[in-house]
Design an enzyme around this catalytic site. Structure first.
Site, PDB file in Angstrom:
ATOM      1  N   LYS A 196       0.835  -1.193   0.000  1.00 53.09           N
ATOM      2  CA  LYS A 196       0.000   0.000   0.000  1.00 53.09           C
ATOM      3  C   LYS A 196       0.874   1.249   0.000  1.00 53.09           C
ATOM      4  O   LYS A 196       1.941   1.282   0.619  1.00 53.09           O
ATOM      5  CB  LYS A 196      -0.939  -0.002   1.216  1.00 53.09           C
ATOM      6  CG  LYS A 196      -1.961  -1.128   1.174  1.00 53.09           C
ATOM      7  CD  LYS A 196      -2.909  -1.067   2.360  1.00 53.09           C
ATOM      8  CE  LYS A 196      -3.924  -2.200   2.297  1.00 53.09           C
ATOM      9  NZ  LYS A 196      -4.874  -2.181   3.429  1.00 53.09           N
ATOM     10  N   ARG A 261     -17.045  -6.389   8.946  1.00 53.79           N
ATOM     11  CA  ARG A 261     -17.570  -5.171   8.354  1.00 53.79           C
ATOM     12  C   ARG A 261     -18.733  -5.496   7.437  1.00 53.79           C
ATOM     13  O   ARG A 261     -18.868  -6.614   6.948  1.00 53.79           O
ATOM     14  CB  ARG A 261     -16.486  -4.438   7.568  1.00 53.79           C
ATOM     15  CG  ARG A 261     -16.054  -5.155   6.297  1.00 53.79           C
ATOM     16  CD  ARG A 261     -14.874  -4.476   5.644  1.00 53.79           C
ATOM     17  NE  ARG A 261     -14.468  -5.131   4.403  1.00 53.79           N
ATOM     18  CZ  ARG A 261     -13.333  -4.901   3.761  1.00 53.79           C
ATOM     19  NH1 ARG A 261     -12.484  -4.020   4.250  1.00 53.79           N
ATOM     20  NH2 ARG A 261     -13.047  -5.541   2.639  1.00 53.79           N
ATOM     21  N   LYS A 455      -7.424   1.438   6.707  1.00 58.35           N
ATOM     22  CA  LYS A 455      -8.405   2.522   6.837  1.00 58.35           C
ATOM     23  C   LYS A 455      -9.134   2.414   8.165  1.00 58.35           C
ATOM     24  O   LYS A 455      -9.396   3.422   8.833  1.00 58.35           O
ATOM     25  CB  LYS A 455      -9.408   2.460   5.680  1.00 58.35           C
ATOM     26  CG  LYS A 455      -8.772   2.512   4.287  1.00 58.35           C
ATOM     27  CD  LYS A 455      -9.832   2.392   3.212  1.00 58.35           C
ATOM     28  CE  LYS A 455      -9.246   2.394   1.808  1.00 58.35           C
ATOM     29  NZ  LYS A 455      -8.557   1.130   1.493  1.00 58.35           N
TER      30      LYS A 455
END
Length: 785
Positions: A196, A261, A455
């Site tokens: 990332k 999630r 995140k």
């Protein structure tokens, strides 16, 4: 670089008269008369003319690009249609001309995006300078005028998607790759690598245009016209708000750590919600981290999370329809059962929402290279911990949707991430290197590598500063500018020509002291000569910078740290770099002992007294150690110049990028530490080696006692003391290492003093034996004999 110089050196030569007249506006502020209403009106009129000029040109140029893309689309369709005929097939030259034309349009899109960015920055800076120098507040008034002529709000994603389709068609000579976007994901003989990066907003559009020349934009519904909402992705993360166990597990990357999630694509009217579970697996297990999910109707989410809707009921209709295999349905049902059980037993609640627009690049049916770029990344609170009803009894809050930047939310409820997030996923065969353009991209000035960025972790830590004490390693450096000097050899270039001057230096506020130095010369020839010198200096600097980058690449790839199945990852390469004289971690946290002492103080009693004594003893010990370090002579390292302590550090790192960060008061920084079984085994082997040596010394001492004379007794005492000290030292060191490994602390694990002290002790013990023998005159007896 100051903005006046930045603007002058970055402008497109053919558009020079359409940029904001920054120098003229600055000159208007340099009046020697008192600034009154007349001067203010005159300045505002001049500012309005500049805004109208920029806005008009931006609209005209944008419409021109739309027409050019449409015309190129017709030409591409015409040439590709020839491939279906038996005769008159298109020539290679025709495709090359089409590719050159599309590259020219791509360069125009980049120039227009840069034009927009520079002019918007210019207006912001000139308004700031006006308010500062005149005392008249123009910023709120002019903000409304900017909203009426929003030249800076154009989104170029529609250009990127259409150009990607055309360029892919031309690049493949009318035979673009087709297939399932998820295909290839189950191949076994591949090394999977995910990294990332952060991308500064100034570089987003150019980065997209660079990538589309190698990979097409992944569009799941090609028959539908592109809409910005189609790229929106929203996720709601769940956790226990008392223990934050899911946050801590994901942050520490413990074996089996989970993230739960609920995700949907598009706007709030999406009926399909994906319930997902991500499970982290350590490398030593031989397993890969897993993301599993199943679909559920939005109207059933609350009932499912409360346990009222059972997994059997969810998949009842799907079993009757028999559109999927029983094996797949059973796997999804088991996943639904496990997630529901965890939500109910662990009292999980919605805590953090992440929102972003994603642009994915991938060849359909080929998952070897997949790149995703997430922009407008925003995290918001979903919890009700402070008494405010955000989500309430619902599974998500309903007062926001996909209306970024969510202006209706208070600052305490939102974290607007300042960068885009680029994720590069590679699947390469063992021993095979990734594509060269990927290597150039990830080594370029466009990106900043941030391994293990999350995140969810960032949003949760930022939005709950009073509840989260352990923060990720990247949190303290969020205020460090990630922009780097531009590498002119890598970027968007117009066919047959080099780029215009462009830099990504930090744009500082202009100082009133050097306004005169920034005035344009009166002579046009002199201005051209200045630009020519700027270009020559820029080219020389960038060529030197490129050579240093290549040297660094040779160093890092020539020592076994390059790509491949056994390559070191980014964290390991950083850890392998030489450290400076001060052997400290790059991240400092508040002492764990201070936290324990504070907790014990609230408890009171003997526990607090014991902790207090331990704290003072440690302070005294540290003071003695520091004094000894300062007094005792230490070896001085040889100065080998720039190739020494900085060996392996890229020369393009800006000052301040590598520095010692400290956590905010009351918080600790978690630095990723990889812990494998071999680390535990190595710790045990080291302790057993010390134990073996202690037993050997004890055996020597016991043997010497059998001789019965004073010499043997003195030597036995020396060896006994050494064996005992060695045993206790190794035991204490073993226990400390085990505790640090269990807590995954980024500390110095190597033993700098033990072996040296052991050798010194052994020398003293032997010296005592010889000393006593010499003192008794035993050597004379030996000579007479």
């Amino acid at each position: 670089m100051r903005f006046g110089q930045q603007l002058k050196s970055s402008l497109v030569k053919d558009w020079i008269y359409y940029y904001i007249d920054y120098e003229g506006l600055k000159e208007a502020l340099r009046t020697h008369r008192a600034w009154d209403e007349k001067e203010e009106q005159k300045f505002v009129e001049q500012l309005e003319r500049e805004l109208d000029k920029v806005y008009t040109f931006q609209r005209v140029k944008s419409d021109e690009i739309v027409r050019r893309i449409s015309a190129s689309g017709n030409e591409v369709a015409h040439v590709v249609a020839k491939t279906d005929g038996e005769a008159d097939n298109p020539t290679e030259e025709e495709f090359e001309l089409l590719e050159e034309d599309l590259s020219d349009i791509i360069a125009d899109v980049y120039d227009l995006a840069k034009f927009t960015q520079l002019n918007y920055t210019g207006f912001q800076k000139i308004i700031k300078k006006h308010d500062k120098s005149t005392g008249w507040m123009l910023k709120p008034v002019f903000a409304a005028r900017l909203r009426r002529k929003p030249f800076f709000q154009d989104n170029y994603d529609s250009f990127v998607v259409r150009l990607s389709q055309l360029y892919d068609t031309v690049r493949t000579r009318g035979n673009p790759v087709k297939g399932d976007s998820a295909a290839g994901g189950k191949q076994q003989n591949f090394v999977r690598q995910t990294t990332k990066y952060w991308v500064h907003p100034d570089n987003i559009t150019e980065l997209k245009l660079i990538i589309l020349k190698h990979l097409p934009v992944l569009v799941f519904n090609a028959s539908k016209e592109f809409s910005i909402d189609d790229s929106a992705i929203t996720s709601i993360y769940y956790d226990n708000t008392k223990t934050w166990e899911l946050y801590m597990g994901r942050l520490k990357k413990t074996e089996g750590a989970e993230a739960i999630r609920l995700r949907w694509y598009g706007g709030m009217n999406s009926e399909t919600i994906f319930v997902e579970r991500k499970t982290h697996r350590e490398d030593w297990t031989g397993e890969e981290s897993v993301k599993a999910r199943f679909k559920l109707k939005e109207k059933n989410i609350n009932a499912y999370l409360r346990g009222e809707l059972t997994p059997e009921k969810i998949f009842e209709k799907e079993r009757k329809d028999k559109k999927r295999s029983e094996k797949d349905i059973a796997a999804d049902e088991q996943l639904a059962r496990e997630i529901q059980y965890r939500v109910l037993t662990r009292e999980l609640q919605p805590v953090t929402r992440s929102f972003y627009h994603r642009t994915a690049f991938q060849l359909p049916g080929d998952a070897r290279v997949r790149i995703s770029l997430d922009t407008e990344l925003t995290m918001t609170r979903e919890d009700n911990l402070d008494g405010r009803k955000r989500a309430g009894d619902n599974w998500r809050r309903m007062d926001i949707g996909v209306d970024w930047p969510f202006p209706q939310l208070p600052p305490s409820d939102i974290e607007r991430f300042p960068y885009a997030v680029l994720e590069v996923k590679l699947q390469t065969q063992a021993g095979q290197e990734p594509p060269e353009w990927i290597r150039e991209l990830t080594a370029s000035h466009f990106v900043e590598a941030v391994p293990k960025f999350s995140k969810y972790i960032h949003g949760t830590a930022t939005l709950n500063p009073n509840r989260i004490k352990l923060i990720p390693y990247w949190a303290p450096q969020m205020d460090v500018d990630i922009r780097k000097p531009r590498n002119q050899a890598f970027g968007i270039q117009r066919p047959g020509a080099s780029n215009d001057i462009s830099t990504n230096g930090n744009l500082e506020d202009d100082s009133d002291d050097d306004d005169a130095a920034l005035l344009p010369p009166a002579d046009g020839a002199q201005d051209d000569e200045t630009l020519r010198r700027l270009r020559e200096a820029r080219d020389t600097m960038e060529q030197h910078d490129l050579e240093q980058r290549r040297d660094y690449g040779t160093l890092s790839n020539g020592n076994g740290n390059g790509e491949g199945p056994n390559a070191l990852d980014i964290e390991e390469r950083i850890a392998a770099q030489p450290t400076a004289a001060e052997d400290y971690p790059i991240y400092d946290s508040d002492s764990e002992d201070e936290d324990d002492l504070e907790d014990a103080r609230h408890v009171g009693g003997w526990r607090y007294r014991a902790k207090l004594v331990q704290h003072h003893v440690k302070q005294v010990g540290n003071a003695v150690a520091n004094f000894a370090t300062a007094v005792l002579p230490t070896p001085t390292p040889t100065n080998v110049g720039a190739g020494g302590a900085n060996l392996g550090v890229p020369s393009w790192k800006q000052p301040g990028e590598v520095k010692k960060f400290r956590a905010p008061k009351g918080k600790r920084i978690h630095v990723p530490v990889r812990v494998e079984p071999k680390v535990q085994l190595a710790t045990e082997r080291t302790f057993l080696s010390w134990l073996e040596f202690s037993i050997l010394l004890g055996s020597i001492a016991a043997t010497l006692l059998n001789f019965g004379d004073s010499l043997a007794l003195a030597a036995a005492w020396a060896f006994t003391i050494l064996a005992t000290v060695s045993l206790f030292y190794s035991a204490a060191l073993f226990l400390w290492r085990v505790r640090m490994i269990r807590l995954r602390r980024a500390v110095t694990y190597h033993d700098r003093w033990g072996p040296s002290l052991l050798c010194l002790g052994l020398f003293v013990a032997v010296a005592v034996s010889f000393g006593v023998r010499l003192g008794e005159g035993g050597w004379k007896t030996g000579l007479k004999g």
